[in-house]
Design an enzyme around this catalytic site. Structure first.
Site, short mmCIF file in Angstrom:
data_model
loop_
_atom_site.label_atom_id
_atom_site.label_comp_id
_atom_site.label_asym_id
_atom_site.label_seq_id
_atom_site.Cartn_x
_atom_site.Cartn_y
_atom_site.Cartn_z
N GLY A 49 4.23 15.55 -0.43
CA GLY A 49 4.19 14.71 0.89
C GLY A 49 4.64 14.59 1.96
N LYS A 108 2.06 22.93 8.69
CA LYS A 108 2.75 21.24 8.43
C LYS A 108 3.95 21.36 7.95
CE LYS A 108 -0.72 18.79 6.83
NZ LYS A 108 -1.70 17.75 6.67
N SER A 150 4.44 15.35 6.33
CA SER A 150 3.46 14.54 7.29
C SER A 150 4.47 12.51 7.02
CB SER A 150 2.42 14.77 6.98
OG SER A 150 1.18 13.23 7.82
N GLY A 151 3.57 11.96 7.98
CA GLY A 151 3.58 10.52 7.66
C GLY A 151 5.35 9.85 7.05
N ARG A 173 0.64 20.87 0.50
CA ARG A 173 -0.16 21.66 -0.01
C ARG A 173 0.15 23.00 1.95
NH1 ARG A 173 -5.54 18.41 -0.89
NH2 ARG A 173 -4.34 17.99 1.41
N SER A 230 3.50 3.37 -4.06
CA SER A 230 2.08 2.92 -4.34
C SER A 230 1.40 2.86 -2.72
CB SER A 230 1.89 2.05 -5.43
OG SER A 230 1.05 1.44 -5.55
N TYR A 242 -10.02 3.82 -4.45
CA TYR A 242 -8.11 3.88 -4.27
C TYR A 242 -7.39 3.13 -5.17
CZ TYR A 242 -4.69 3.58 -0.87
OH TYR A 242 -3.39 4.37 0.02
N LYS A 259 -3.76 3.64 -7.58
CA LYS A 259 -2.09 3.17 -6.89
C LYS A 259 -1.52 2.59 -8.42
CE LYS A 259 -1.49 5.09 -3.30
NZ LYS A 259 -0.43 6.10 -2.90
N1 NDP Z 1 -0.21 4.88 5.84
C1 NDP Z 1 -0.64 4.19 5.20
O1 NDP Z 1 -0.98 3.23 5.60
C2 NDP Z 1 -0.38 3.80 3.92
C3 NDP Z 1 -0.02 4.64 2.81
N2 NDP Z 1 0.51 4.82 1.35
C4 NDP Z 1 0.67 5.88 0.54
O2 NDP Z 1 1.94 6.58 0.97
C5 NDP Z 1 1.59 7.66 1.08
C6 NDP Z 1 1.57 8.76 2.61
O3 NDP Z 1 0.64 7.95 3.30
P1 NDP Z 1 0.96 8.35 5.08
O4 NDP Z 1 2.31 9.41 5.09
O5 NDP Z 1 0.00 7.89 5.24
O6 NDP Z 1 -0.07 10.16 4.24
P2 NDP Z 1 -0.02 11.35 5.30
O7 NDP Z 1 -2.28 11.75 4.83
O8 NDP Z 1 0.10 11.11 6.78
O9 NDP Z 1 0.32 12.28 4.73
C7 NDP Z 1 0.06 12.96 3.12
C8 NDP Z 1 0.97 14.28 2.82
O10 NDP Z 1 1.04 14.37 1.75
C9 NDP Z 1 0.20 15.35 1.16
N3 NDP Z 1 -0.66 16.10 0.27
C10 NDP Z 1 -1.97 15.36 -0.10
N4 NDP Z 1 -2.49 15.57 -0.73
C11 NDP Z 1 -1.75 16.81 -1.34
C12 NDP Z 1 -1.36 17.67 -2.30
N5 NDP Z 1 -2.90 17.86 -3.57
N6 NDP Z 1 -0.60 18.40 -3.07
C13 NDP Z 1 0.84 17.91 -2.03
N7 NDP Z 1 0.63 17.34 -1.19
C14 NDP Z 1 -0.95 17.14 -1.02
C15 NDP Z 1 -0.44 16.16 2.46
O11 NDP Z 1 0.38 17.40 3.24
P3 NDP Z 1 -0.45 18.23 2.82
O12 NDP Z 1 -2.47 17.70 3.30
O13 NDP Z 1 -0.72 20.18 3.78
O14 NDP Z 1 -1.03 18.64 1.22
C16 NDP Z 1 1.15 15.30 3.39
O15 NDP Z 1 2.55 15.59 4.07
C17 NDP Z 1 -0.02 7.88 0.07
O16 NDP Z 1 1.01 7.99 -1.25
C18 NDP Z 1 -0.35 6.64 0.20
O17 NDP Z 1 -1.74 6.60 -0.29
C19 NDP Z 1 1.03 3.98 0.68
C20 NDP Z 1 0.25 2.14 1.80
C21 NDP Z 1 0.11 2.28 3.25
C1 VSD Z 2 1.20 -14.50 -1.31
C2 VSD Z 2 0.21 -13.97 -0.84
C3 VSD Z 2 -0.14 -13.05 0.02
C4 VSD Z 2 -1.04 -11.85 -0.01
C5 VSD Z 2 -1.63 -11.37 0.93
C6 VSD Z 2 -2.39 -10.32 0.82
C7 VSD Z 2 -2.49 -9.37 2.09
C8 VSD Z 2 -3.65 -8.34 2.03
C9 VSD Z 2 -4.17 -7.20 2.62
C10 VSD Z 2 -4.09 -5.69 2.04
C11 VSD Z 2 -3.75 -5.10 2.78
C12 VSD Z 2 -3.61 -3.92 2.25
C13 VSD Z 2 -2.66 -2.11 2.88
C14 VSD Z 2 -3.61 -0.95 2.19
C15 VSD Z 2 -2.50 0.26 2.67
C16 VSD Z 2 -3.53 0.96 1.62
O1 VSD Z 2 -2.91 2.10 1.09
C17 VSD Z 2 -4.07 1.86 2.72
N1 VSD Z 2 -3.09 3.29 3.59
C18 VSD Z 2 -4.96 2.05 3.17
O2 VSD Z 2 -5.43 1.46 3.84
#
Ligand code: NDP
Ligand code: VSD
Length: 299
Positions: free
Chosen positions: A6, A35, A9-10, A31, A139, A153, A157
Site C-alpha cells: 500500500g 500510481k 498512496s496515503g 496493484r 489496523s 471493516y 481490523k
Molecule cells: N485513512 C484513514 O482514515 C485510515 C486508514 N487506515 C488503514 O490504513 C491503510 C492505508 O489507508 P489509506 O492510506 O487511507 O489508503 P489509500 O486508499 O490511500 O491507499 C491504499 C494503498 O493500498 C494499496 N492496495 C489496496 N488494496 C490492495 C491490494 N489488494 N493489493 C495490493 N495493494 C493494495 C493501494 O494501491 P492499489 O489500489 O494500486 O493496489 C494503495 O497504495 C489501510 O489499511 C486503512 O484501512 C486505518 C485507519 C484510518
Molecule cells: C477512553 C476512551 C476514548 C474513546 C474514544 C472513542 C473514539 C471513537 C472514534 C473512532 C473513530 C474510528 C476511526 C476509524 C478510522 C478508519 O479506519 C477509517 N479509515 C474508517 O472510517
C-alpha cells in the site's frame, strides 16, 4: 531495506517517504502501476544519498499466496533481505449490516487480513534466521472498538490484532518485533473514497475525533516500529483507546505497563460517556429517518 504494501498512496506512501528520509532502500507493493511510478518519483525526491533505490512491485496482496511469495523473493534478490515489512495495503467500506453485500465481508477480510498475512508469511523465515526484523500491521481505531457501519471493516481490523499478538509471542526470541498501528481518520485518497458511502451515524460518531494528516500518522508508526513498540497510536484519544483495550497484548516497557494499570479505571469511566453519546447519535438518526419517512408518505 524496507517493504511497504500500500506504499503508493496515503499513509503507506508517507511511511515510505519517512523511511527514505532515513536512508532506507524501499520496495513499494500495490496493484496500480501508474500510481506506483508516481509515488516512486515523489519518494525519490527525499533521498539523502545517491545509492538509495525505490523498487516497485505490482501485485494484489490478497489474492494468491504463491504470487506474493514470488515477488517478495524477487525483491529480496535485488535489494537484499527485508529488515522491516509494513503491511499498509487495505480499504474501508461501511454500511448497515443488512445493507452490506456478503461479498463485502469476504473482500475486506481478504484485503485487510489475508493481505497482511501473505506478505508477512513471505518474509518471516528470513527474519527469524537473521535474528533481525520488524513487522508492522496497520489496523485502525476501528480495530479497537466496533462502531455503527463497520461490521465488515472492524472485524477485518480486529483480526489483525489477533494475528499480531500470536506472532509476536512466536518471534520475540528471534529478535523480531511486531507493531500494530491504530490510526484515527486520516486525510488520504482512501479516506475520501470511503466517505462517499459512509452512513450518517458512522460519520457523526467518527467526527468525535479530528482527522489526522498522513505525514503525522506515518512518522509515529515508523518511530514506534523502529523502537520495537507493540502498540502505535496517535493523539490523546488514541492513547486512551490503546491503554483501555490493552487486554493481554504484549507489553513493551515497564512504564507502559504501569501506565496501563493506573489509567484503566479512569479511561473506562471516560469511555462510558463516549458510548452513551454514540448510542444517542444512533437513536437520533433513527428518529430523524422515521420522521422523514412519515413526511414522504404524507406528501
Ligand atoms: N485513512 C484513514 O482514515 C485510515 C486508514 N487506515 C488503514 O490504513 C491503510 C492505508 O489507508 P489509506 O492510506 O487511507 O489508503 P489509500 O486508499 O490511500 O491507499 C491504499 C494503498 O493500498 C494499496 N492496495 C489496496 N488494496 C490492495 C491490494 N489488494 N493489493 C495490493 N495493494 C493494495 C493501494 O494501491 P492499489 O489500489 O494500486 O493496489 C494503495 O497504495 C489501510 O489499511 C486503512 O484501512 C486505518 C485507519 C484510518
Ligand atoms: C477512553 C476512551 C476514548 C474513546 C474514544 C472513542 C473514539 C471513537 C472514534 C473512532 C473513530 C474510528 C476511526 C476509524 C478510522 C478508519 O479506519 C477509517 N479509515 C474508517 O472510517
Amino acid at each position: 531495506r524496507y517493504a511497504v504494501t500500500g506504499g503508493s498512496s496515503g499513509i503507506g506512501k508517507c511511511i515510505a517517504i519517512e523511511c527514505y528520509k532515513q536512508g532506507a532502500f524501499i520496495t513499494l507493493v500495490a496493484r496500480n502501476e501508474d500510481k506506483l511510478l508516481q509515488a516512486k518519483k515523489e519518494i525519490e525526491k527525499h533521498s539523502i544519498n545517491d545509492k538509495q533505490v525505490v523498487l516497485c512491485i505490482s501485485v494484489d496482496v490478497s489474492q494468491d499466496y504463491s504470487q506474493v511469495e514470488n515477488v517478495i523473493k524477487q525483491a529480496q534478490e535485488k535489494l537484499g533481505p527485508v529488515d522491516m515489512l509494513v503491511n499498509c495495503a487495505g480499504m474501508a467500506l461501511s454500511g448497515k449490516f443488512e445493507d452490506l453485500e456478503v461479498s463485502t465481508f469476504e473482500r475486506l477480510m481478504s484485503v485487510n487480513y489475508l493481505g497482511s498475512v501473505y506478505p508477512s508469511r513471505a518474509v518471516i523465515t528470513t527474519m527469524k534466521e537473521r535474528r533481525v526484523g520488524r513487522i508492522v500491521f496497520v489496523s485502525s481505531q476501528a480495530g479497537q472498538l466496533g462502531l455503527f457501519g463497520f461490521t465488515a471493516y472492524s472485524s477485518s481490523k480486529f483480526a489483525i490484532r489477533g494475528l499480531a499478538e500470536a506472532l509476536q509471542m512466536e518471534v520475540k526470541p528471534y529478535n523480531v518485533y511486531v507493531t500494530v498501528a491504530y490510526p484515527p481518520d486520516t486525510d488520504t485518497p482512501g479516506f475520501a473514497e470511503e466517505n462517499k458511502t459512509k452512513p450518517l451515524e458512522t460519520r457523526l460518531i467518527s467526527e468525535t475525533i479530528s482527522v489526522c494528516k498522513p505525514e503525522q500518522v506515518a512518522k509515529q508508526i515508523v518511530k514506534d516500529a523502529i523502537q520495537g513498540n507493540f502498540n502505535s497510536s496517535i493523539g490523546s484519544d488514541g492513547y486512551m483507546l490503546s491503554s483501555l483495550t490493552c487486554g493481554m497484548a504484549p507489553v513493551t516497557s515497564i512504564t507502559e505497563g504501569l501506565q496501563q494499570v493506573v489509567t484503566m479505571g479512569l479511561f473506562r469511566t471516560i469511555a462510558l460517556f463516549y458510548l452513551g453519546s454514540f448510542d444517542s447519535i444512533v437513536r437520533r438518526c433513527m428518529m430523524q429517518r422515521a420522521k422523514s419517512e412519515v413526511a414522504d408518505k404524507t406528501a
